[in-house]
Design a protein around this motif. Sequence first.
Motif, PDB file in Angstrom:
ATOM      1  N   ASP A  55     -96.411  95.631 -10.497  1.00 59.24           N
ATOM      2  CA  ASP A  55     -95.639  94.607  -9.795  1.00 59.24           C
ATOM      3  C   ASP A  55     -96.409  94.194  -8.547  1.00 59.24           C
ATOM      4  N   ARG A  56     -97.174  93.122  -8.667  1.00 64.70           N
ATOM      5  CA  ARG A  56     -98.018  92.660  -7.568  1.00 64.70           C
ATOM      6  C   ARG A  56     -97.205  92.260  -6.338  1.00 64.70           C
ATOM      7  N   ASP A  57     -96.090  91.594  -6.539  1.00 64.54           N
ATOM      8  CA  ASP A  57     -95.281  91.162  -5.406  1.00 64.54           C
ATOM      9  C   ASP A  57     -94.736  92.356  -4.625  1.00 64.54           C
ATOM     10  N   LYS A  58     -94.296  93.364  -5.348  1.00 66.83           N
ATOM     11  CA  LYS A  58     -93.786  94.568  -4.697  1.00 66.83           C
ATOM     12  C   LYS A  58     -94.926  95.286  -3.965  1.00 66.83           C
ATOM     13  N   ALA A  59     -96.098  95.325  -4.578  1.00 70.15           N
ATOM     14  CA  ALA A  59     -97.260  95.954  -3.940  1.00 70.15           C
ATOM     15  C   ALA A  59     -97.606  95.248  -2.640  1.00 70.15           C
TER      16      ALA A  59
END
Length: 99
Positions: A55-59
């Motif tokens: 999950d790039r956005d969460k990262a």
Amino acid sequence: MLTYSAIAIRDAKSTEAEELYLLALSETHVQPDIPEKALCQLGLMCLAPDNPHPDRDKAIAYLRRLLVQFPSDDQASKSSRIRIRRSTRTELEGPVCGA
């Protein structure tokens, strides 16, 4: 922490690891360096190429929070070397999060 994160990803238990790291962020009686390490590991787990649910956005959110909450700490400095491109690629430069 790094080993725990790697094992959690390998065993498809990154959700459980995320919950544990988030607990470390909310607890007041943990060692002072634990919250920054937990945020860093959360960000890296979400970016891990072998994570079945990346999950790039969460990262990005976790790593930004790390930089805001711990701007002068070593972990924040190392995590700032992570360049997250909006394309499909993530590039890591140098050691990050005590790795």
